[in-house]
Design a protein around this motif. Structure first.
Motif, PDB file in Angstrom:
ATOM      1  N   ARG A   1       0.803  -1.224   0.000  1.00  0.00           N
ATOM      2  CA  ARG A   1       0.000   0.000   0.000  1.00  0.00           C
ATOM      3  C   ARG A   1       0.835   1.273   0.000  1.00  0.00           C
ATOM      4  N   VAL A   2       1.830   1.361   0.873  1.00  0.00           N
ATOM      5  CA  VAL A   2       2.615   2.594   0.990  1.00  0.00           C
ATOM      6  C   VAL A   2       3.343   2.894  -0.320  1.00  0.00           C
ATOM      7  N   THR A   3       3.994   1.884  -0.880  1.00  0.00           N
ATOM      8  CA  THR A   3       4.715   2.087  -2.143  1.00  0.00           C
ATOM      9  C   THR A   3       3.740   2.416  -3.263  1.00  0.00           C
ATOM     10  N   TYR A   4       2.611   1.715  -3.295  1.00  0.00           N
ATOM     11  CA  TYR A   4       1.600   2.022  -4.308  1.00  0.00           C
ATOM     12  C   TYR A   4       1.173   3.488  -4.226  1.00  0.00           C
ATOM     13  N   GLU A   5       0.862   3.952  -3.043  1.00  0.00           N
ATOM     14  CA  GLU A   5       0.399   5.332  -2.900  1.00  0.00           C
ATOM     15  C   GLU A   5       1.472   6.325  -3.319  1.00  0.00           C
ATOM     16  N   LEU A   6       2.723   6.038  -3.003  1.00  0.00           N
ATOM     17  CA  LEU A   6       3.835   6.906  -3.414  1.00  0.00           C
ATOM     18  C   LEU A   6       3.974   6.912  -4.933  1.00  0.00           C
ATOM     19  N   PHE A   7       3.992   5.723  -5.536  1.00  0.00           N
ATOM     20  CA  PHE A   7       4.122   5.618  -6.991  1.00  0.00           C
ATOM     21  C   PHE A   7       2.922   6.228  -7.711  1.00  0.00           C
ATOM     22  N   ALA A   8       1.721   5.945  -7.229  1.00  0.00           N
ATOM     23  CA  ALA A   8       0.498   6.431  -7.888  1.00  0.00           C
ATOM     24  C   ALA A   8       0.384   7.942  -7.821  1.00  0.00           C
ATOM     25  N   SER A   9       0.997   8.556  -6.829  1.00  0.00           N
ATOM     26  CA  SER A   9       0.966  10.020  -6.750  1.00  0.00           C
ATOM     27  C   SER A   9       2.033  10.654  -7.635  1.00  0.00           C
ATOM     28  N   ALA A  10       3.056   9.892  -8.021  1.00  0.00           N
ATOM     29  CA  ALA A  10       4.163  10.464  -8.782  1.00  0.00           C
ATOM     30  C   ALA A  10       4.162  10.116 -10.273  1.00  0.00           C
ATOM     31  N   TRP A  11       3.944   8.855 -10.618  1.00  0.00           N
ATOM     32  CA  TRP A  11       4.182   8.412 -11.983  1.00  0.00           C
ATOM     33  C   TRP A  11       3.153   8.837 -13.032  1.00  0.00           C
ATOM     34  N   PRO A  12       1.868   8.902 -12.744  1.00  0.00           N
ATOM     35  CA  PRO A  12       0.923   9.211 -13.820  1.00  0.00           C
ATOM     36  C   PRO A  12       1.194  10.522 -14.560  1.00  0.00           C
ATOM     37  N   SER A  13       1.816  11.487 -13.932  1.00  0.00           N
ATOM     38  CA  SER A  13       2.064  12.777 -14.586  1.00  0.00           C
ATOM     39  C   SER A  13       3.449  12.876 -15.217  1.00  0.00           C
ATOM     40  N   ARG A  14       4.253  11.822 -15.125  1.00  0.00           N
ATOM     41  CA  ARG A  14       5.635  11.888 -15.622  1.00  0.00           C
ATOM     42  C   ARG A  14       5.750  11.391 -17.055  1.00  0.00           C
ATOM     43  N   THR A  15       6.747  11.938 -17.726  1.00  0.00           N
ATOM     44  CA  THR A  15       7.139  11.483 -19.058  1.00  0.00           C
ATOM     45  C   THR A  15       8.666  11.441 -19.096  1.00  0.00           C
ATOM     46  N   ASP A  16       9.204  10.696 -20.052  1.00  0.00           N
ATOM     47  CA  ASP A  16      10.654  10.639 -20.223  1.00  0.00           C
ATOM     48  C   ASP A  16      10.965  10.163 -21.629  1.00  0.00           C
ATOM     49  N   ASP A  17      12.250  10.210 -21.992  1.00  0.00           N
ATOM     50  CA  ASP A  17      12.675   9.818 -23.340  1.00  0.00           C
ATOM     51  C   ASP A  17      12.895   8.319 -23.494  1.00  0.00           C
ATOM     52  N   THR A  18      12.973   7.579 -22.390  1.00  0.00           N
ATOM     53  CA  THR A  18      13.289   6.148 -22.463  1.00  0.00           C
ATOM     54  C   THR A  18      12.054   5.263 -22.514  1.00  0.00           C
ATOM     55  N   GLY A  19      10.881   5.822 -22.245  1.00  0.00           N
ATOM     56  CA  GLY A  19       9.661   5.026 -22.200  1.00  0.00           C
ATOM     57  C   GLY A  19       9.380   4.421 -20.841  1.00  0.00           C
ATOM     58  N   PHE A  20      10.228   4.724 -19.839  1.00  0.00           N
ATOM     59  CA  PHE A  20      10.052   4.172 -18.497  1.00  0.00           C
ATOM     60  C   PHE A  20       8.699   4.583 -17.914  1.00  0.00           C
ATOM     61  N   ALA A  21       8.377   5.862 -18.005  1.00  0.00           N
ATOM     62  CA  ALA A  21       7.115   6.358 -17.430  1.00  0.00           C
ATOM     63  C   ALA A  21       5.912   5.698 -18.105  1.00  0.00           C
ATOM     64  N   ASP A  22       5.938   5.611 -19.422  1.00  0.00           N
ATOM     65  CA  ASP A  22       4.832   4.942 -20.122  1.00  0.00           C
ATOM     66  C   ASP A  22       4.717   3.485 -19.694  1.00  0.00           C
ATOM     67  N   ARG A  23       5.857   2.817 -19.575  1.00  0.00           N
ATOM     68  CA  ARG A  23       5.850   1.402 -19.199  1.00  0.00           C
ATOM     69  C   ARG A  23       5.268   1.200 -17.805  1.00  0.00           C
ATOM     70  N   ILE A  24       5.765   1.973 -16.828  1.00  0.00           N
ATOM     71  CA  ILE A  24       5.289   1.785 -15.452  1.00  0.00           C
ATOM     72  C   ILE A  24       3.814   2.162 -15.323  1.00  0.00           C
ATOM     73  N   ASN A  25       3.396   3.162 -16.067  1.00  0.00           N
ATOM     74  CA  ASN A  25       1.991   3.574 -16.001  1.00  0.00           C
ATOM     75  C   ASN A  25       1.058   2.561 -16.649  1.00  0.00           C
TER      76      ASN A  25
END
Length: 182
Positions: free
Chosen positions: A49-73
Motif C-alpha cells: 500500500r505505501v509504495t503504491y500510494e507513493l508511486f500512484a501520486s508520482a508516476w501518472p504525470s511523468r514522461t521521459d525519453d526512455t519510455g520508463f514512465a509509459d511502461r510503469i503507467n
C-alpha cells in the motif's frame, strides 16, 4: 513459471526507507539503464500500500525519453492492502485475500517477471512463503543510522549471490533466496 523479483534501494547500514531522500545524488546513466532494463523484463508490478500510494501520486504525470514512465503507467499493478478499498492508478488491481495464494497463482501465469518495488513488509511476507525468486539490491554508499530495513531482528534468510555490478559508487547485488526445506 514467472519469477517474483524484489528490487530495493538500500544504504550500507541496510536502510531502505525513503530512498528519494538519499539516492538521487548518486544517480547516473548506468543506474538508469539498469532500472529501465529491469522494468522492461517485467510485465507486472506487485506493490504494498505505501509504495503504491507513493508511486500512484508520482508516476501518472511523468514522461521521459526512455519510455520508463509509459511502461510503469501501463503495466498491470497488483496492490496488496488490507486498508485500501479501491486503486485508481491505471491498470491496478487490489489483492486483499490470501496473499501467498494470490502470488502463487500470479507466478503460474504466462509472462515476464513480477517486479516488487520497495514494499519491505510484502517482500518479508513473500520470503516467509518461499515466493521470492530474486532480491536485487542497489546498495548506496550512505549510512543513515536508523530507518526501516528490509530485514529485522526476527527475519532469517539464506541467500545465494547471483550477480554483482558496480555503477560508480553504487553496487547492484542480485541474490536468490535459498528455499526452506519445510
Amino acid at each position: 513459471m514467472r519469477k517474483v523479483v524484489a528490487s530495493l534501494f538500500q544504504t550500507l547500514d541496510g536502510v531502505i526507507e525513503a530512498p528519494q531522500d538519499w539516492s538521487f545524488a548518486f544517480w547516473n546513466d548506468e543506474i538508469s539503464k539498469y532500472k529501465n532494463d529491469e522494468l522492461f523484463t517485467s510485465d507486472a508490478l506487485l506493490l504494498g500500500r505505501v509504495t503504491y500510494e507513493l508511486f500512484a501520486s508520482a508516476w501518472p504525470s511523468r514522461t521521459d525519453d526512455t519510455g520508463f514512465a509509459d511502461r510503469i503507467n501501463n503495466l498491470r499493478k497488483y496492490v496488496v492492502s488490507t486498508t485500501l478499498e479501491r486503486v485508481e492508478w491505471n491498470n491496478s488491481h487490489l489483492l486483499k485475500g490470501n496473499i501467498a495464494k494470490d502470488v502463487e497463482l500470479l507466478k503460474q501465469q504466462q509472462g515476464q517477471d513480477i517486479l516488487i518495488g520497495g514494499s519491505a513488509s510484502l517482500v518479508q511476507t513473500l520470503l516467509d512463503h518461499d515466493l521470492v525468486d530474486e532480491i536485487r539490491l542497489l546498495v548506496y554508499p550512505v549510512v543513515l543510522g536508523r530507518g526501516k530495513r528490509l530485514f529485522g531482528e526476527k527475519n532469517k534468510a539464506t541467500l545465494k549471490r547471483l550477480d554483482t555490478k558496480a555503477f560508480g559508487d553504487v553496487v547492484a547485488v542480485t541474490y536468490a533466496p535459498v528455499k526452506s526445506s519445510s
